[in-house]
Design a protein around this motif. Structure first.
Motif, PDB file in Angstrom:
ATOM      1  N   ALA B 334       0.874  -1.372   0.061  1.00 50.17           N
ATOM      2  CA  ALA B 334       0.173  -0.013   0.079  1.00 50.17           C
ATOM      3  C   ALA B 334       0.902   1.266  -0.033  1.00 50.17           C
ATOM      4  CB  ALA B 334      -0.882  -0.042   1.342  1.00 50.17           C
ATOM      5  N   VAL B 335       0.791   2.024  -0.884  1.00 48.72           N
ATOM      6  CA  VAL B 335       1.266   3.248  -1.269  1.00 48.72           C
ATOM      7  C   VAL B 335       0.656   4.385  -1.048  1.00 48.72           C
ATOM      8  CG1 VAL B 335       2.995   4.596  -2.692  1.00 48.72           C
ATOM      9  CG2 VAL B 335       2.798   2.177  -2.892  1.00 48.72           C
ATOM     10  N   THR B 336       0.977   5.361   0.071  1.00 48.54           N
ATOM     11  CA  THR B 336       0.422   6.438   0.061  1.00 48.54           C
ATOM     12  C   THR B 336       1.350   7.973   0.102  1.00 48.54           C
ATOM     13  OG1 THR B 336       0.736   6.385   2.623  1.00 48.54           O
ATOM     14  CG2 THR B 336      -1.342   5.707   1.741  1.00 48.54           C
ATOM     15  N   ASN B 337       0.805   8.640  -0.549  1.00 46.48           N
ATOM     16  CA  ASN B 337       1.829   9.993  -1.117  1.00 46.48           C
ATOM     17  C   ASN B 337       0.804  11.276  -0.770  1.00 46.48           C
ATOM     18  OD1 ASN B 337       3.787  11.450  -1.905  1.00 46.48           O
ATOM     19  ND2 ASN B 337       3.874  10.785  -3.920  1.00 46.48           N
ATOM     20  N   ASN B 338       1.443  12.297  -0.848  1.00 49.27           N
ATOM     21  CA  ASN B 338       0.538  13.445  -0.614  1.00 49.27           C
ATOM     22  C   ASN B 338      -0.281  13.495   0.816  1.00 49.27           C
ATOM     23  OD1 ASN B 338       1.794  14.830  -2.651  1.00 49.27           O
ATOM     24  ND2 ASN B 338       0.587  13.729  -4.088  1.00 49.27           N
ATOM     25  N   TYR B 339      -1.436  13.902   0.710  1.00 51.98           N
ATOM     26  CA  TYR B 339      -2.415  13.684   1.629  1.00 51.98           C
ATOM     27  C   TYR B 339      -3.332  12.437   1.719  1.00 51.98           C
ATOM     28  CZ  TYR B 339      -1.205  18.398   2.680  1.00 51.98           C
ATOM     29  OH  TYR B 339      -0.667  19.660   2.827  1.00 51.98           O
ATOM     30  N   GLN B 340      -2.980  11.303   0.914  1.00 54.81           N
ATOM     31  CA  GLN B 340      -3.694  10.033   1.142  1.00 54.81           C
ATOM     32  C   GLN B 340      -3.807   9.581   2.388  1.00 54.81           C
ATOM     33  OE1 GLN B 340      -1.512   8.603  -2.657  1.00 54.81           O
ATOM     34  NE2 GLN B 340      -3.254   7.166  -2.298  1.00 54.81           N
ATOM     35  N   GLN B 341      -4.979   8.780   2.696  1.00 52.52           N
ATOM     36  CA  GLN B 341      -4.999   8.282   3.949  1.00 52.52           C
ATOM     37  C   GLN B 341      -5.371   6.653   3.655  1.00 52.52           C
ATOM     38  OE1 GLN B 341      -7.341  10.216   6.843  1.00 52.52           O
ATOM     39  NE2 GLN B 341      -7.602  11.606   5.397  1.00 52.52           N
ATOM     40  N   ALA B 342      -4.707   5.595   4.220  1.00 47.67           N
ATOM     41  CA  ALA B 342      -5.209   4.231   3.918  1.00 47.67           C
ATOM     42  C   ALA B 342      -5.170   3.679   5.079  1.00 47.67           C
ATOM     43  CB  ALA B 342      -3.977   3.634   3.094  1.00 47.67           C
ATOM     44  N   ASP B 343      -6.139   2.816   5.476  1.00 48.30           N
ATOM     45  CA  ASP B 343      -6.060   1.752   6.569  1.00 48.30           C
ATOM     46  C   ASP B 343      -6.629   0.596   5.950  1.00 48.30           C
ATOM     47  OD1 ASP B 343      -7.284   0.439   9.073  1.00 48.30           O
ATOM     48  OD2 ASP B 343      -7.300   2.292   9.955  1.00 48.30           O
ATOM     49  N   THR B 344      -5.658  -0.106   5.773  1.00 50.16           N
ATOM     50  CA  THR B 344      -5.765  -1.422   5.184  1.00 50.16           C
ATOM     51  C   THR B 344      -5.157  -2.761   6.015  1.00 50.16           C
ATOM     52  OG1 THR B 344      -4.023  -1.684   3.769  1.00 50.16           O
ATOM     53  CG2 THR B 344      -5.617  -0.343   2.834  1.00 50.16           C
ATOM     54  N   GLY B 345      -5.636  -3.835   5.671  1.00 51.24           N
ATOM     55  CA  GLY B 345      -4.868  -5.004   6.286  1.00 51.24           C
ATOM     56  C   GLY B 345      -5.804  -6.379   6.002  1.00 51.24           C
ATOM     57  N   THR B 346      -5.928  -7.231   6.999  1.00 46.62           N
ATOM     58  CA  THR B 346      -6.563  -8.432   6.496  1.00 46.62           C
ATOM     59  C   THR B 346      -7.126  -8.923   7.904  1.00 46.62           C
ATOM     60  OG1 THR B 346      -6.346 -10.688   5.546  1.00 46.62           O
ATOM     61  CG2 THR B 346      -4.705  -9.875   6.778  1.00 46.62           C
ATOM     62  N   LYS B 347      -8.121 -10.032   7.624  1.00 43.93           N
ATOM     63  CA  LYS B 347      -8.366 -10.753   8.662  1.00 43.93           C
ATOM     64  C   LYS B 347      -8.393 -12.128   8.669  1.00 43.93           C
ATOM     65  CE  LYS B 347     -12.094  -7.918   9.710  1.00 43.93           C
ATOM     66  NZ  LYS B 347     -13.634  -7.882   9.831  1.00 43.93           N
ATOM     67  N   MET B 348      -7.667 -12.816   9.165  1.00 46.61           N
ATOM     68  CA  MET B 348      -7.557 -14.367   9.090  1.00 46.61           C
ATOM     69  C   MET B 348      -8.363 -15.281  10.130  1.00 46.61           C
ATOM     70  SD  MET B 348      -5.816 -15.100   6.509  1.00 46.61           S
ATOM     71  CE  MET B 348      -4.773 -13.984   5.187  1.00 46.61           C
ATOM     72  N   ILE B 349      -9.395 -15.963   9.743  1.00 45.55           N
ATOM     73  CA  ILE B 349     -10.308 -16.367  10.846  1.00 45.55           C
ATOM     74  C   ILE B 349     -10.005 -17.872  10.665  1.00 45.55           C
ATOM     75  CG2 ILE B 349     -12.622 -16.509  11.642  1.00 45.55           C
ATOM     76  CD1 ILE B 349     -11.944 -13.747  11.475  1.00 45.55           C
ATOM     77  N   HIS B 350      -9.417 -18.441  11.725  1.00 44.88           N
ATOM     78  CA  HIS B 350      -9.103 -19.874  11.650  1.00 44.88           C
ATOM     79  C   HIS B 350     -10.203 -20.669  12.229  1.00 44.88           C
ATOM     80  CE1 HIS B 350      -4.702 -19.862  10.385  1.00 44.88           C
ATOM     81  NE2 HIS B 350      -4.806 -18.320  10.718  1.00 44.88           N
ATOM     82  N   LEU B 351     -10.875 -21.302  11.710  1.00 45.32           N
ATOM     83  CA  LEU B 351     -12.002 -22.106  12.287  1.00 45.32           C
ATOM     84  C   LEU B 351     -11.679 -23.839  12.106  1.00 45.32           C
ATOM     85  CD1 LEU B 351     -15.054 -20.476  10.603  1.00 45.32           C
ATOM     86  CD2 LEU B 351     -14.195 -20.015  12.912  1.00 45.32           C
ATOM     87  N   GLY B 352     -11.082 -24.093  11.062  1.00 44.48           N
ATOM     88  CA  GLY B 352     -10.772 -25.531  10.926  1.00 44.48           C
ATOM     89  C   GLY B 352      -9.315 -25.990  11.572  1.00 44.48           C
ATOM     90  N   LYS B 353      -9.221 -27.231  11.602  1.00 49.33           N
ATOM     91  CA  LYS B 353      -7.979 -27.766  12.164  1.00 49.33           C
ATOM     92  C   LYS B 353      -6.743 -27.425  11.185  1.00 49.33           C
ATOM     93  CE  LYS B 353     -10.421 -31.257  14.849  1.00 49.33           C
ATOM     94  NZ  LYS B 353     -11.459 -30.382  15.164  1.00 49.33           N
ATOM     95  N   ASN B 354      -5.631 -27.382  11.648  1.00 48.23           N
ATOM     96  CA  ASN B 354      -4.494 -27.540  10.746  1.00 48.23           C
ATOM     97  C   ASN B 354      -4.645 -26.169   9.639  1.00 48.23           C
ATOM     98  OD1 ASN B 354      -3.186 -29.851  11.904  1.00 48.23           O
ATOM     99  ND2 ASN B 354      -4.847 -30.845  10.888  1.00 48.23           N
ATOM    100  N   THR B 355      -5.197 -25.200  10.078  1.00 50.85           N
ATOM    101  CA  THR B 355      -5.464 -24.163   8.995  1.00 50.85           C
ATOM    102  C   THR B 355      -4.173 -23.057   9.280  1.00 50.85           C
ATOM    103  OG1 THR B 355      -6.725 -22.988  10.594  1.00 50.85           O
ATOM    104  CG2 THR B 355      -7.641 -24.099   8.944  1.00 50.85           C
ATOM    105  N   LYS B 356      -3.756 -22.851   7.945  1.00 46.88           N
ATOM    106  CA  LYS B 356      -2.612 -21.962   8.059  1.00 46.88           C
ATOM    107  C   LYS B 356      -2.678 -20.669   7.282  1.00 46.88           C
ATOM    108  CE  LYS B 356       1.526 -23.156   5.668  1.00 46.88           C
ATOM    109  NZ  LYS B 356       2.252 -24.174   5.215  1.00 46.88           N
TER     110      LYS B 356
END
Ligand code: ADP
Ligand code: MG
Lengths: 250, 482
Positions: B334-356
């Motif tokens: 994610a690139v921000t320049n000048n007056y840009q605003q970024a709020d980014t990311g992810t969610k990893m929701i592990h429900l099953g077994k051996n999930t990665k």
């Protein structure tokens, strides 16, 4: 080729170079020696055009042209190369990619097209061989995790790739074991010709056994206090710097 | 503005409806501004949708009315006035310009730098053009190949008509209508978007690019994308393009749902370059996106994104690792320049077994911009032996920008192994001088350093996209170091 007249330079208002005079002609090898902190690296950086250093007086001519107003990259395009005492790391940028960019940017500045990939590969292979550099090494991130010796060898590899007119080697010998020293010196000597010149900055006589200087200068407190032939280097090796300091301070 | 009551609004809508003859003229190309149940119905009607779809939209609208715009993100902007937007305009609206001469030269200069052909430039900047034989034939070959494999790739509007059983079965199953404010809004009024279905066991032979679809219908303000990879199938999907998108619509709220059934794999790559506003921070797109994928047993979803645009970005592509042994990945620049605003990311929701799950986030901030990474790793009680590795690196250029990292971890199972690494670095004067000394200009040096910094993510992009993305990074940061 390089003519420095009465050069004064300071950084953060601290005066470091205090009237340097030096002339290097094509085909010559000059050595600058001197105790730590005397201004050797500063001189190298000023010649290369580092912006932090302010030239307060004097001139630097390269091939007859006053280069004081030129940006560092423009000086590089003219054929000035600096092998850094402390090469920096650029994570994620491979040695090959870095060299490719450097060569093509220099070509662009001269109005030339990018070097064809085939020629680039050939050049890389040839120069890597000269400096006995492993191919795997070339795909590693520039200087990241390199040993001191690898960094220095990589600097000289870059010099070989760029074929500069004036190469300034700032303490290239530090961190090198005797085998590496021989390889690096051999590389420098192979690249020497009557049209280019080398300025070797070093603490020790050791490197000068391999890269034999035509002139040796002693830099102390921002001035060249003594110049001579390679015998001077031997004298310094034997007697240390104290007698020079005494002479100057007397 | 704060004196403006609901009564006023109703009054205004009435007069507007009257003014535009709304009830009688369903054929009009653009709806009056404002949002109410009738508008939602009208959108559905206009698109000739079946009743179930209309009801689904209305349900979403009902939920949305009760919701408030989230304020927890690290972004600050004037809240859009949702009643000041027109929620429908015909997709085939006429070109705005007759020739390239009429287009903003700055935009054209950027196109040229990206190496976009003249024909494409015309297409992208909405200039009237003759049909380009070449691109038509490419699109046709493309369709034929997909057809032979039974792959469905069409606009979601078409899919609602032609494959209602698939759409009905899956839409809203990953991102429910009520998921969040913007998702609810999107569910009520989505204009168009893409639909893709890969049948069982089929390995999609080419990168599916929205580019081909966009030729048929323009990008919408409220896009809806639904990708379903049936058991054992594989697809690589490319969204967006590197060309700068200027859009009159300030607010964009898209929803993307991915469904990877047992043993399936979806690779979803995005290069996003919405107009970020000018150097003073004026104008620019607000991009509020909900992207989520669901992995069944042994399935894998990878999100890869390169974000350079938008004035305000709010975006968290996520993976729900429902099935055992499923894998989620998130690679982001994610690139921000000048007056840009970024709020980014992810969610990893592990429900099953051996999930990665693996998260690699590279934030680059320049100018006076603010760049935040916000990530959640959640391990549910049943997710035995779940593993996560997160790495969040920030690169700062100059002293006026900011980088922020907000990692949240909720582990409810003792066997979980979670690793988090974070670094912040600054482009050093020494690095630049080193490059300069080798004949590389400062601008080029920055590009080189930034590309090096982003390499782990760029490497995850399909080859062609990666080259374009690299150029895009360069252009986005032009002039950012003085
Ligand atoms: N960027 C800088 N800021 C402040 N002082 C500096 C800087 N660079 C060099 N100096 C000072 O200048 C003097 C000469 O340094 P340098 O040229 O590195 O010497 P040498 O290479 O001969 O050991 C030292 O006193 C050093 O501390
Ligand atoms: Mg030094």
């Amino acid at each position: 080729m390089l003519k420095i007249k009465n050069l004064h330079a300071s950084v953060e208002d601290k005066s470091i170079l205090k009237g340097i005079n030096l002339e290097i002609k094509p085909g010559e090898v000059h050595a600058i020696m001197g105790p730590n902190g005397s201004g050797k690296s500063t001189l190298a950086s000023v010649i290369a055009g580092k912006e932090d250093y302010e030239v307060t007086d004097g001139d630097i001519f390269f091939e007859g042209q006053d280069i004081n107003e030129l940006a560092a990259e423009e000086r590089a395009h003219k054929g000035i190369f600096l092998s850094f005492q402390y090469p920096v790391e650029i994570p994620g940028v491979s040695v090959t990619n870095f060299m490719k960019t450097a060569i093509n940017e220099t070509r662009k500045a001269k109005g030339l097209e990018d070097m064809p990939a085939k020629d680039m590969l050939k050049l890389i292979r040839e120069k890597a061989e000269l400096l006995e550099i492993d191919r795997k090494f070339l795909s590693r991130s520039l200087n990241e995790g390199f040993s001191g010796g690898e960094k220095k060898r990589n600097e000289i590899f870059q010099m070989a790739m760029l074929e500069p007119k004036l190469a300034i080697l700032d303490e290239t010998d530090s961190g090198l074991d005797i085998d590496a020293l021989r390889i690096v010196a051999n590389g420098v000597n192979k690249l020497k010709s009557k049209d280019n010149a080398v300025l070797v900055i070093t603490h020790y006589q050791r490197l000068l056994d391999y890269i034999v200087p035509d002139f040796v200068h002693v830099l102390y407190k921002g001035r060249i206090v003594k110049s001579g032939t390679k015998e001077l280097a031997h004298e310094l090796e034997e007697k240390g710097y104290d007698w020079i300091k005494e002479e100057v301070n007397a | 503005m704060n004196k403006y009551t609901e009564d006023d609004l109703r009054e205004e809508l009435k007069t507007k409806e009257y003014e535009y003859g709304f009830y009688t003229d369903i054929k009009s190309d653009t709806f009056p501004i404002g949002l109410n149940e009738d508008i939602v119905k009208a959108i559905s009607l206009k698109k000739e949708e079946p009743q179930w779809m209309t009801d689904w939209r209305l349900e979403a609208f009902k939920a949305w009315k009760e919701m408030t715009e989230p304020e927890w993100a690290n972004v600050h902007y004037a809240k859009p006035d949702f009643q000041a937007i027109s929620y429908y305009s015909a997709p085939n609206s006429k070109p705005k310009y007759n020739s390239l001469d009429e287009v903003d030269p700055e935009l054209l200069a950027t196109f040229a730098k990206l190496g976009i052909s003249l024909d494409e430039q015309k297409k992208l900047s909405n200039v009237a053009m003759d049909v380009v034989v070449d691109s038509v034939s490419v699109a046709t070959t493309f369709k034929k190949t997909l057809g032979e494999k039974g792959i469905i790739f069409m606009s979601i509007s078409e899919a609602i008509k032609e494959h209602p059983e698939l759409v009905k079965k899956y839409i809203g199953t990953v991102v429910p209508q009520k998921d969040n404010f913007y998702a609810a809004l999107n569910s009520a009024v989505f204009s168009d978007g893409s639909f893709c279905y890969i049948p069982k066991g089929v390995h999609c032979p080419m990168e599916l690019s929205t580019y081909f679809r966009i030729n048929q219908a323009g990008t919408g303000q409220f896009e809806r994308t639904l990708v379903i990879a049936d058991e054992g199938s594989y697809v690589s999907y490319l969204e967006g393009c590197t060309a700068p998108s200027r859009d009159e619509n300030q607010l964009h709220a898209a929803v993307v749902e991915l469904i990877a059934l047992d043993n399936a794999e979806i690779k979803y790559s995005t290069v996003q370059n919405w107009y970020p506003g000018n150097a003073e921070g004026k104008g620019g797109v607000y991009n509020f996106v909900t992207k989520r994928g669901l992995c069944e047993t042994n399935a894998k979803i990878s999100w890869t994104q390169v974000e350079t645009g938008s004035a305000v970005t709010w975006k968290y592509p996520s993976c729900v690792l429902k099935g055992d042994n499923s894998v989620g990945e998130f690679y982001s620049i994610a690139v921000t320049n000048n007056y840009q605003q970024a709020d980014t990311g992810t969610k990893m929701i592990h429900l099953g077994k051996n999930t990665k799950s693996t998260i690699i986030s590279k934030g680059i901030s320049a100018g006076k911009s603010q760049n935040s990474y916000r990530g959640l790793v959640k391990i549910s009680p049943n997710a035995d032996n779940a593993r996560n590795f997160s790495q969040c690196d920030s690169l700062l250029m100059g002293n006026d920008c900011g980088a922020h990292t907000f990692p949240y971890i909720e582990a409810k199972n003792k066997s979980a192994r979670i690793e988090h690494e974070a670094t912040t670095s600054k482009i050093g004067e020494d690095q630049i001088f080193y490059c300069n000394q080798r004949g590389i200009s400062t601008e080029k040096a920055i590009a080189l350093i930034v590309n090096g910094f982003s390499k782990d993510v760029l490497n995850k992009l399909p080859m062609e996209f990666a080259v374009e993305a690299q150029k895009l990074l360069e252009i986005s940061l032009e002039g950012s170091v003085g």
